[in-house]
Design a protein around this motif. Structure first.
Motif, PDB file in Angstrom:
ATOM      1  N   ALA A  28       0.531  -0.950  -0.176  1.00  0.00           N
ATOM      2  CA  ALA A  28      -0.015  -0.040  -0.319  1.00  0.00           C
ATOM      3  C   ALA A  28       0.816   1.004  -0.089  1.00  0.00           C
ATOM      4  CB  ALA A  28      -1.112   0.179   1.286  1.00  0.00           C
ATOM      5  N   GLN A  29       2.756   1.655  -0.114  1.00  0.00           N
ATOM      6  CA  GLN A  29       2.698   2.086   0.180  1.00  0.00           C
ATOM      7  C   GLN A  29       4.326   2.330  -0.259  1.00  0.00           C
ATOM      8  OE1 GLN A  29       3.584   4.604   3.525  1.00  0.00           O
ATOM      9  NE2 GLN A  29       4.464   2.946   4.528  1.00  0.00           N
ATOM     10  N   PRO A  30       5.417   3.194  -1.080  1.00  0.00           N
ATOM     11  CA  PRO A  30       6.886   2.627  -1.019  1.00  0.00           C
ATOM     12  C   PRO A  30       7.502   2.616  -0.064  1.00  0.00           C
ATOM     13  CG  PRO A  30       6.310   4.997  -2.032  1.00  0.00           C
ATOM     14  CD  PRO A  30       4.492   4.469  -1.131  1.00  0.00           C
ATOM     15  N   ALA A  31       8.817   1.217   0.209  1.00  0.00           N
ATOM     16  CA  ALA A  31       9.336   1.103   1.089  1.00  0.00           C
ATOM     17  C   ALA A  31       9.922   2.805   1.777  1.00  0.00           C
ATOM     18  CB  ALA A  31      10.197   0.787   0.611  1.00  0.00           C
ATOM     19  N   ARG A  32       9.274   2.738   3.380  1.00  0.00           N
ATOM     20  CA  ARG A  32      10.271   3.919   3.545  1.00  0.00           C
ATOM     21  C   ARG A  32      10.506   2.911   5.354  1.00  0.00           C
ATOM     22  NH1 ARG A  32       4.811   8.001   4.694  1.00  0.00           N
ATOM     23  NH2 ARG A  32       3.679   6.501   6.117  1.00  0.00           N
ATOM     24  N   THR A  33      10.930   4.041   6.324  1.00  0.00           N
ATOM     25  CA  THR A  33      11.006   3.872   7.712  1.00  0.00           C
ATOM     26  C   THR A  33       9.559   4.431   9.148  1.00  0.00           C
ATOM     27  OG1 THR A  33      11.894   4.446   9.634  1.00  0.00           O
ATOM     28  CG2 THR A  33      11.928   5.888   8.150  1.00  0.00           C
ATOM     29  N   GLN A  34       9.488   3.597   9.511  1.00  0.00           N
ATOM     30  CA  GLN A  34       8.900   3.253  10.221  1.00  0.00           C
ATOM     31  C   GLN A  34       8.778   5.009  11.607  1.00  0.00           C
ATOM     32  OE1 GLN A  34       6.387   0.047  11.703  1.00  0.00           O
ATOM     33  NE2 GLN A  34       7.482  -1.441  11.301  1.00  0.00           N
ATOM     34  N   ALA A  35       9.986   5.221  11.731  1.00  0.00           N
ATOM     35  CA  ALA A  35      10.292   6.790  12.454  1.00  0.00           C
ATOM     36  C   ALA A  35       9.234   7.025  12.148  1.00  0.00           C
ATOM     37  CB  ALA A  35      11.303   6.684  12.879  1.00  0.00           C
ATOM     38  N   PRO A  36       9.134   7.976  13.470  1.00  0.00           N
ATOM     39  CA  PRO A  36       8.081   9.065  12.731  1.00  0.00           C
ATOM     40  C   PRO A  36       8.889  10.182  12.239  1.00  0.00           C
ATOM     41  CG  PRO A  36       8.451   9.072  15.263  1.00  0.00           C
ATOM     42  CD  PRO A  36       8.838   7.801  15.019  1.00  0.00           C
ATOM     43  N   ALA A  37       8.546  11.141  10.911  1.00  0.00           N
ATOM     44  CA  ALA A  37       9.394  12.247  10.147  1.00  0.00           C
ATOM     45  C   ALA A  37       9.224  13.504  11.217  1.00  0.00           C
ATOM     46  CB  ALA A  37       9.040  12.014   9.222  1.00  0.00           C
ATOM     47  N   ARG A  38       8.078  13.831  12.119  1.00  0.00           N
ATOM     48  CA  ARG A  38       8.101  15.438  12.385  1.00  0.00           C
ATOM     49  C   ARG A  38       6.816  14.486  14.060  1.00  0.00           C
ATOM     50  NH1 ARG A  38       5.304  14.458   7.734  1.00  0.00           N
ATOM     51  NH2 ARG A  38       2.902  14.622   8.020  1.00  0.00           N
ATOM     52  N   PRO A  39       6.954  15.378  15.205  1.00  0.00           N
ATOM     53  CA  PRO A  39       6.664  15.226  15.696  1.00  0.00           C
ATOM     54  C   PRO A  39       4.808  15.550  15.559  1.00  0.00           C
ATOM     55  CG  PRO A  39       8.316  17.708  16.141  1.00  0.00           C
ATOM     56  CD  PRO A  39       8.178  16.841  14.853  1.00  0.00           C
ATOM     57  N   VAL A  40       4.275  14.925  16.708  1.00  0.00           N
ATOM     58  CA  VAL A  40       2.792  14.895  16.556  1.00  0.00           C
ATOM     59  C   VAL A  40       2.269  15.816  17.383  1.00  0.00           C
ATOM     60  CG1 VAL A  40       0.765  13.692  17.624  1.00  0.00           C
ATOM     61  CG2 VAL A  40       2.664  12.015  15.953  1.00  0.00           C
ATOM     62  N   VAL A  41       0.927  16.337  16.609  1.00  0.00           N
ATOM     63  CA  VAL A  41       1.056  17.895  16.886  1.00  0.00           C
ATOM     64  C   VAL A  41      -0.673  17.726  16.297  1.00  0.00           C
ATOM     65  CG1 VAL A  41       0.354  19.873  16.628  1.00  0.00           C
ATOM     66  CG2 VAL A  41       2.693  19.186  15.993  1.00  0.00           C
ATOM     67  N   LEU A  42      -1.169  17.459  18.393  1.00  0.00           N
ATOM     68  CA  LEU A  42      -2.765  17.296  18.312  1.00  0.00           C
ATOM     69  C   LEU A  42      -4.028  17.866  17.540  1.00  0.00           C
ATOM     70  CD1 LEU A  42      -3.037  15.750  21.797  1.00  0.00           C
ATOM     71  CD2 LEU A  42      -3.022  14.343  19.008  1.00  0.00           C
TER      72      LEU A  42
END
Length: 383
Positions: free
Chosen positions: A170-184
């Protein structure tokens, strides 16, 4: 389906054991067909992060080998002579409690039932064998590699190996680590009229925990899209009826959403909703896959947001890829509330990570808290 049981060797085949410093994900393949073992081994070892360190013709051999062959993941067939997969499963987990076991079986109702029962007994996941055989089943091989890497990364030894990407159909290969902080997203949450849940890899176990902990007093219909093939979704719904304390079934085209019921998108069909004279009508669609999935979460969310707007609660649980992201954006723009599973409790933080990092979530929660949060929101209480 390939059947060469007569050719299955009596002795175990195995590749040379890696050194202690080896940083590959280590896999044991257990299947009575030597052809199937060979195809699975070749498919896995095409990925440089994976090494098949043991190849076993039945569960008895796997049980004998495991104490001296540390592995991160076991790919375990169900139907085998001498010792089948369900008999071997608890013994393998007793020997190596941290090992991740992926059940593999032919796509029959009996094997689907066994596979889902195996999840409740400690298996990590399942994968149905394609009816046409494995030789040309590109989707099967891709999903197998993806799941092995995802679970190996969560195994005790696997957490210490080098970082690796997890490819997905369902998507290209990529790391699972968050690319940026989660903002609610800070926004008021209305008491919903319907609850929508999307999930994929690791979803059956996550759904069980969520639905068990929602609690009494939640009368809204719950609609679920879980990435699963036909047959599996029907059995998943039967299991839900037993553990969720409310009626669950595969959705039927043309039926009305009813309070207190759970509707599961059938494998092979998108589940969408449309307004009707007497209420919301379920429609099943064989439209092309979205995000390489059918059923997919996006069409479900788009259709619900058009009807319920701010009276919709969306929950995205563990899963590979980013199915649900576009639909969740549409739903949030219409006023819906959105909860995502956090990275630490997700088997794969693909789907929930995509919505979390998009900044559109009202909350990103551990799996153990999601059911309770749904219950509070459904009763009109604060999140």
């Amino acid at each position: 389906m390939i059947d060469d049981r007569a050719k299955a060797p009596a002795a175990t085949e195995r590749t040379p054991a890696p050194s202690a410093a080896d940083d590959h994900y280590r896999v044991m393949v257990v299947d009575d067909s030597s052809v199937v073992r060979g195809i699975i081994t070749k498919s896995l070892e095409a990925d440089p992060a994976i090494r098949v360190v043991a190849s076993c013709p039945n569960g008895a051999v796997a049980v004998r080998m495991l104490p001296s062959t540390p592995v991160d993941v076991i790919v375990l067939d169900i139907e085998m002579p001498e010792m089948d997969g369900m008999t071997a499963l608890p013994r393998l987990l007793e020997i190596s409690p941290g090992v991740k076991i992926i059940m593999v079986s032919s796509l029959t109702r009996r094997n689907a039932e066994i596979s889902l029962r195996a999840l409740s007994l400690g298996a990590a996941d399942y994968l149905p064998k394609p009816a046409t055989g494995l030789g040309s089943a590109d989707q099967f091989r891709l999903e197998l590699v993806t799941k092995v890497k995802a679970y190996a990364a969560r195994a005790p030894r696997g957490r210490q190996v080098r970082p690796t990407t997890v490819p997905s159909a369902a998507q290209p290969a990529r790391t699972q680590a968050p690319a940026r902080p989660v903002v609610l997203r800070k926004a008021a949450i209305d008491r919903p009229s319907v609850i929508a849940i999307g999930s994929s890899t690791g979803g059956p176990q996550a759904l069980a925990e969520v639905l068990k902990s929602i609690g009494p007093g939640v009368t809204q219909p719950i609609v679920i899209t879980q990435h699963m093939p036909p047959t599996f979704t029907a059995i998943l719904a039967e299991h839900m009826t037993r553990y969720a304390g409310r009626n669950a079934a595969e959705a039927v085209d043309g039926e009305l959403l009813q309070p207190g019921r759970i509707y599961v998108a059938p494998g092979g069909f998108h589940m969408v909703m449309e307004p009707g004279a007497s209420g919301t009508v379920v429609r099943l669609s064989d439209a092309p896959p979205e995000n390489s999935c059918r059923p997919a979460v996006d069409p479900m969310l788009r259709s619900l947001s058009a009807i319920y707007r701010q009276k919709l609660l969306v929950v995205i649980l563990t899963g590979m890829g980013y199915d649900g992201l576009k639909g969740a954006k549409v739903a949030v723009e219409a006023g819906a509330a959105l909860i995502a599973q956090d990275q630490a409790s997700s088997v794969v933080w693909g789907m929930p990570g995509a919505v979390a990092q998009a900044g559109i979530c009202n909350a990103v929660l551990p799996l153990s808290e999601i059911g309770k949060a749904i219950g509070r929101i459904a009763r009109g209480e604060a999140l």
